[in-house]
Design an enzyme around this catalytic site. Structure first.
Site, PDB file in Angstrom:
ATOM      1  N   GLY A 232      12.569   9.937  -3.523  1.00 46.67           N
ATOM      2  CA  GLY A 232      13.382  11.136  -3.402  1.00 46.67           C
ATOM      3  C   GLY A 232      13.548  11.583  -1.959  1.00 46.67           C
ATOM      4  O   GLY A 232      14.607  12.031  -1.568  1.00 46.67           O
ATOM      5  N   ASN A 629      -6.369   5.464  -0.114  1.00 46.20           N
ATOM      6  CA  ASN A 629      -5.980   4.107  -0.502  1.00 46.20           C
ATOM      7  C   ASN A 629      -5.295   3.452   0.695  1.00 46.20           C
ATOM      8  O   ASN A 629      -4.156   3.788   1.022  1.00 46.20           O
ATOM      9  CB  ASN A 629      -5.046   4.164  -1.722  1.00 46.20           C
ATOM     10  CG  ASN A 629      -4.657   2.777  -2.225  1.00 46.20           C
ATOM     11  OD1 ASN A 629      -4.734   1.790  -1.493  1.00 46.20           O
ATOM     12  ND2 ASN A 629      -4.238   2.709  -3.473  1.00 46.20           N
ATOM     13  N   LYS A 631      -3.956   0.657   1.180  1.00 46.40           N
ATOM     14  CA  LYS A 631      -2.727  -0.091   0.940  1.00 46.40           C
ATOM     15  C   LYS A 631      -1.548   0.868   0.754  1.00 46.40           C
ATOM     16  O   LYS A 631      -0.513   0.728   1.395  1.00 46.40           O
ATOM     17  CB  LYS A 631      -2.911  -0.958  -0.305  1.00 46.40           C
ATOM     18  CG  LYS A 631      -2.008  -2.153  -0.352  1.00 46.40           C
ATOM     19  CD  LYS A 631      -2.485  -3.092  -1.449  1.00 46.40           C
ATOM     20  CE  LYS A 631      -1.743  -4.408  -1.371  1.00 46.40           C
ATOM     21  NZ  LYS A 631      -2.313  -5.381  -2.313  1.00 46.40           N
ATOM     22  N   GLY A 700      -2.332  14.622   4.035  1.00 49.33           N
ATOM     23  CA  GLY A 700      -1.191  13.844   3.536  1.00 49.33           C
ATOM     24  C   GLY A 700      -0.619  12.918   4.587  1.00 49.33           C
ATOM     25  O   GLY A 700      -0.791  13.130   5.780  1.00 49.33           O
ATOM     26  N   GLU A 703       4.989  11.943   5.448  1.00 54.07           N
ATOM     27  CA  GLU A 703       6.089  12.244   6.366  1.00 54.07           C
ATOM     28  C   GLU A 703       5.780  11.959   7.825  1.00 54.07           C
ATOM     29  O   GLU A 703       6.683  11.730   8.632  1.00 54.07           O
ATOM     30  CB  GLU A 703       6.502  13.715   6.186  1.00 54.07           C
ATOM     31  CG  GLU A 703       6.508  14.014   4.706  1.00 54.07           C
ATOM     32  CD  GLU A 703       7.131  15.298   4.219  1.00 54.07           C
ATOM     33  OE1 GLU A 703       8.287  15.570   4.551  1.00 54.07           O
ATOM     34  OE2 GLU A 703       6.450  15.993   3.449  1.00 54.07           O
TER      35      GLU A 703
END
Ligand code: MOS
Length: 744
Positions: A232, A629, A631, A700, A703
Site C-alpha cells: 500500500g 526478523n 530477513k 520500525g 520507511e
C-alpha cells in the site's frame, strides 16, 4: 528457553500461501451472485456535470444499474476528527454535481460480468459544463489562509543575514504515485443490515469505521476482511471512493458488488505524494557550524481536502542549530486528494535538507560526513529531549568504512573508471519511532497448535511472521504449528499498518498474551486430575514451565514433562486463550524523543560518451533498535532503497494542463525502478535495542530506508557530472546541459 528465534532471519510464514497462489487478496474472494461495478471517470478536470445519460448503458446485456449523482441516495460524510476516522477523500462519491479533478468517479455501471460492466461504463454519456482546471503549480492561486505549519526557534532570519556562508536554493519534488502491485479494490456484501467488505487496506478498523459512517449504519454492522494486501505504501491507509461505491452498489442491486480500480485510476482517485516546492536556506560559519536553517514549503492540495505534507518536521530535529524557522503553505489545484506515501513528510523534507547540506559542504570544501558530524544533534533540538537511543555516528562510520569513503576524491568528475566517471554521495536518514496500543489473543489448542490473532494487517512487510516468532519464543511451539490470523475487523483491536509502527506496537501485546496463555496452561496442569503434574498440595507444588511446547517441572529438562496438548486433553478443553492489551509507556514518551537513524551511501557511473548514468552501488546502515526478523527487515530496507532510486531517477506523474489528466497513467510511461536500474543493494543494521520503546527494543523499519536515497543519489550525480539536480527526477538532459522536455 531459547530466544534465538527473535532476531533470526526467519522465512515468512505466509510465504507458501503467497507463492502457491492460495493467499486470498481482495478480488480473489468469490461470492455467489457477485456483480461487478466499473467506474466512469471524469474526462475533464474542473466542471459541473450537466447531465448523465445512462439510457444506452442500461439497455446493454447483463447491466443491473448505472448509479450517479442524482439517481442515488447521497452518502454521508465520514466523521473524521470527530470520530478519529479518516477517509482518503472527505467528499463521498456522487455528493454533488461538481468535478474537482480528472478521473473523479461520475458514475458506476454495475453488471453481471466485469466485461459487461466495462462495456456499459463506456456507453455512459456525461455532459459537462467545463471550466479551465488549475493543474500546474504555476496555475494555483496564492496560498489560502495562514501557513499550515509555522515554527520558529531563535532568530533564523537574523542569523542568516550575518552568516559567513550561505546556501539559498529551491528544490522541487513532483507528484509521485504509490502504485502497489495490488490495485485498490473492494467487494461489498449486504446481508440484511449487515455489511461485509473484502478489501485491500492498511487498516481494517478505520476502514470499518469510515464505511459505517458513510453508509449511516452502526459500527457493529460492518465487517472488513483483508487477510492479504499487495502492499500500500500509504495509499491504502484510508478507504477511497471504490470502497463506498461497492457498498452503495451492493445496496442498490441487492447482490454483492466488486469494484476494482484499474491502473489508470490508481493515478487519480487513490491519493499520491503531493508536489512540493521547497526553499531551503542554510547559514553557517566558515568551519561548517550551522547558524541558521529556514525551510519554506509550498504544496498543492485538492479542492476538497486539506492535506499537508509535513516536510519541515525533520528540519527542526535533524541537526544541532539554534536558529530554525519553518513554514508551509497550501495552494489548491484540480487534482485528487494527496495522501501519505512511504515516509510522508520526512522523505520529501530530507531531499532539500540533505541536498542543501551537500551544497554547503561543497562551498566549504568540507567532507559531507564531517559537516554532518560538526552539526550532530546530541539531543533532539526540536523537543529539547534526549533521544531514547541514537547511534547515527556509528552508522556514518560503519557506512564510510564499508563503502570505502576515504578513497573519495571530492572534486566533481575526478573519479574515472575506464570510460565512466564515478560519483559518490551520502545522506543521513531518519524516521520517527512510534508505538501505539494493541490487543492480541493467543490460543493454545488441544491439537498441539497455537493461534495468534489481532485486527492489524500484514501488508507484505512480515507482520504474520513476527507474530509467529514471538509466540514461538514464548511457548517453544515450532513456527509451522502456529497459525496467525490478521486482517479482520472482528479480531481484537490492533494498529493500522502505517508509520512504521506495527512491530513496536504489537510485540509487547503478543508477548503478554502468550505469557498469559502459558500461565493458564500451567495452572491447568497443576489442578487437573489426569495431568502428570496434578497435585492436591498446591502450596508445595513444583514450579512448572513450558519449553519447546512441553510442560515440565521448571528445574528439570523439558522432555521430562509432556507435550502441552496432553494437559488440555486431560482437562477436556479445546483450547486455552490468553489475551492482553498493551499501551506505550507514556512516561518514557514524555521524557525521550524516539527516532531511528541511518546513513545511506550511493554510487553512480556516468558515461559521458553515450550519456548513460547508472546507479552502481547502494549501501544503507540503519540504527532501528533490535531487528526482530533479519530477513524481513533487510527486505524492507532494500525495497525502500529501490523505491528511492525510482524517486530520484524516474518517478513523476505528468499532468496535461488542459484536462488535468496524468498522461503517463500506466506502467509503460510512469517509470519506476526495474531490476535493470537497481544494483546489488547492501544493508547493515547496527543493533542497539531501544528498551524505552518496548521490551524487545525494536523500532520500525518500513520507511527509513527511503529517506536518504534521493539526496544521496543527486549528490552522487553532482559528484560525477558537476550538475546539481534540484528538481526530481533526474533527467539525462540535466547532465548533458540540455533543456528538460516539457509537454506544453
Ligand atoms: Mo505509511 S505512508 O504510514 O503506509
Amino acid at each position: 528457553m531459547s530466544t534465538s528465534i527473535i532476531g533470526a532471519a526467519v522465512n515468512r510464514v505466509d510465504g507458501p500461501l503467497k507463492v502457491s497462489g492460495k493467499a486470498q487478496y481482495a478480488v480473489d474472494h468469490t461470492l455467489e451472485n457477485l456483480a461487478y461495478g466499473v467506474g466512469v471517470a471524469s474526462s475533464v478536470g474542473n466542471a459541473r456535470v450537466v447531465r448523465v445519460d445512462a439510457s444506452e448503458a442500461e439497455r446493454m446485456p447483463g447491466v443491473l444499474a448505472v448509479l450517479y449523482h442524482g439517481n442515488t441516495p447521497p452518502l454521508y460524510r465520514p466523521a473524521e476528527r470527530l470520530e478519529h476516522s479518516r477517509a482518503g477523500e472527505i467528499r463521498p462519491p456522487f455528493e454533488d454535481d461538481q468535478v474537482y479533478y480528472y478521473g473523479q468517479y461520475v458514475a458506476l455501471a454495475i453488471a453481471k460480468t466485469l466485461e459487461q460492466a466495462t462495456a456499459a461504463a463506456e456507453k455512459v454519456k456525461v455532459q459537462y459544463e467545463v471550466r479551465k482546471p488549475a493543474v500546474l503549480l504555476s496555475e494555483a492561486g496564492k496560498p489560502e489562509g495562514p501557513p499550515r505549519v509555522h515554527s520558529s526557534r531563535g532568530d533564523a532570519g537574523g542569523a542568516y543575514e550575518s552568516a559567513a556562508v550561505k546556501i539559498d536554493e529551491t528544490y522541487t519534488i513532483p507528484v509521485e504515485v504509490h502504485n502497489p502491485m495490488e490495485m485498490h479494490a473492494a467487494i461489498a456484501q449486504w446481508e440484511g443490515e449487515k455489511l461485509t467488505l473484502y478489501a485491500t487496506t492498511q487498516g481494517v478498523l478505520n476502514y470499518r469505521k469510515v464505511l459505517a459512517e458513510v453508509m449511516g449504519v452502526p459500527l457493529e454492522d460492518v465487517r472488513v476482511i483483508s487477510p492479504f494486501c499487495g502492499s500500500g505504501f500509504g495509499g491504502k491507509l484510508f478507504p477511497w471512493p471504490e470502497s463506498m461505491l461497492a457498498a452503495l452498489g451492493a445496496q442498490h442491486v441487492k447482490r454483492p458488488v466488486r469494484v476494482q480500480v484499474p491502473r489508470s485510476m490508481m493515478f487519480t482517485t487513490v491519493g499520491h505524494r503531493p508536489l512540493t516546492k521547497q526553499r531551503m536556506r542554510l547559514g553557517a560559519t566558515t568551519d561548517g557550524k550551522l547558524v541558521s536553517i529556514q525551510h519554506d514549503v509550498e504544496q498543492p492540495t485538492s479542492m476538497v481536502d486539506e492535506y499537508v505534507e509535513y516536510c519541515t518536521g525533520v528540519t527542526t530535529m535533524l541537526y544541532d542549530c539554534a536558529n530554525v524557522e519553518t513554514r508551509q503553505d497550501l495552494v489548491r489545484l484540480n487534482v485528487g486528494t494527496p495522501t501519505p506515501m512511504r515516509g510522508p513528510g520526512i522523505v520529501p523534507g530530507m531531499f532539500p535538507l540533505e541536498s542543501a547540506m551537500d551544497e554547503l559542504a561543497v562551498k566549504l570544501n568540507m567532507d559531507p560526513i564531517a559537516l554532518r558530524l560538526k552539526n550532530y544533534a546530541e539531543t533532539d533540538p526540536s523537543a529539547n529531549l534526549p533521544w531514547s537511543s541514537k547511534h547515527l555516528r556509528e552508522c556514518y562510520q560503519r557506512g564510510a568504512e564499508k563503502f570505502g569513503w576515504a578513497k573519495r576524491n571530492p572534486k566533481a568528475g575526478s573519479m574515472r573508471q575506464g570510460d565512466e566517471i564515478l560519483g559518490w554521495g551520502m545522506s543521513t536518514s531518519t524516521w520517527h519511532a512510534g508505538r501505539g496500543g494493541a490487543t492480541v489473543r493467543v490460543r493454545l489448542n488441544a491439537d498441539g497448535t497455537a493461534r495468534a490473532s489481532c485486527a492489524t494487517q500484514d501488508i507484505g512487510t512480515g507482520t504474520y511472521t513476527i507474530f509467529a516468532q514471538v509466540v514461538s519464543e514464548k511457548t517453544g511451539i515450532v513456527l509451522d504449528k502456529i497459525q496467525v490470523v490478521l486482517g479482520d475487523s472482528t479480531l481484537p483491536p490492533g494498529p493500522m499498518s502505517g508509520g512504521s509502527t506495527v512491530t513496536a506496537t504489537v510485540l509487547p501485546a503478543i508477548a503478554k498474551a502468550a505469557d498469559q496463555a502459558v500461565q493458564r496452561l500451567l495452572e491447568a496442569a497443576a489442578m487437573t486430575p489426569g495431568s502428570p503434574f496434578f497435585t492436591e498440595d498446591r502450596a508445595n507444588a513444583p514450579k512448572l514451565a513450558m519449553t519447546s511446547g512441553w510442560v515440565h517441572e521448571a528445574d528439570k529438562p523439558y522432555n521430562s514433562g509432556v507435550p502441552f496438548d496432553e494437559i488440555l486433553i486431560a482437562r477436556r478443553l479445546a483450547a486455552l486463550d490468553g489475551e492482553a492489551t498493551t499501551e506505550p509507556d507514556r512516561a518514557a514518551q514524555e521524557h525521550y524523543s524516539f527516532h531511528s537513524f541511518g546513513a545511506q551511501f550511493m554510487e553512480v557511473a556516468w558515461d559521458p560518451g553515450i550519456a548513460r548514468l547508472r546507479v552502481t552501488r547502494a549501501l544503507t546502515v540503519i540504527d532501528a533498535g533490535k531487528i526482530i526478523n533479519k530477513k524481513a527487515g533487510t527486505n524492507q530496507i532494500l525495497g525502500a532503497v529501490a523505491m528511492g532510486i525510482g524517486m530520484a531517477m524516474f518517478e513523476e506523474a505528468i499532468y496535461d494542463p488542459r484536462t488535468g489528466k496524468p498522461i503517463n497513467n500506466n506502467f509503460a510511461d510512469y517509470l519506476v525502478a526495474t531490476n535493470a536500474d537497481v544494483p546489488r543493494l547492501e544493508c547493515d543494521f547496527i543493533e542497539y535495542p531501544d528498551y524505552y520503546l518496548n521490551e524487545y527494543g525494536a523500532r520500525g523499519i518500513g520507511e527509513i530506508g527511503l529517506a536518504g536515497v534521493a539526496p544521496a543519489l543527486t549528490m552522487a550525480i553532482y559528484h560525477a557530472t558537476g550538475v546539481r539536480v534540484r528538481t526530481l527526477p533526474f533527467r539525462v538532459e540535466d547532465a548533458i546541459g540540455g533543456e528538460r522536455a516539457t509537454i506544453v
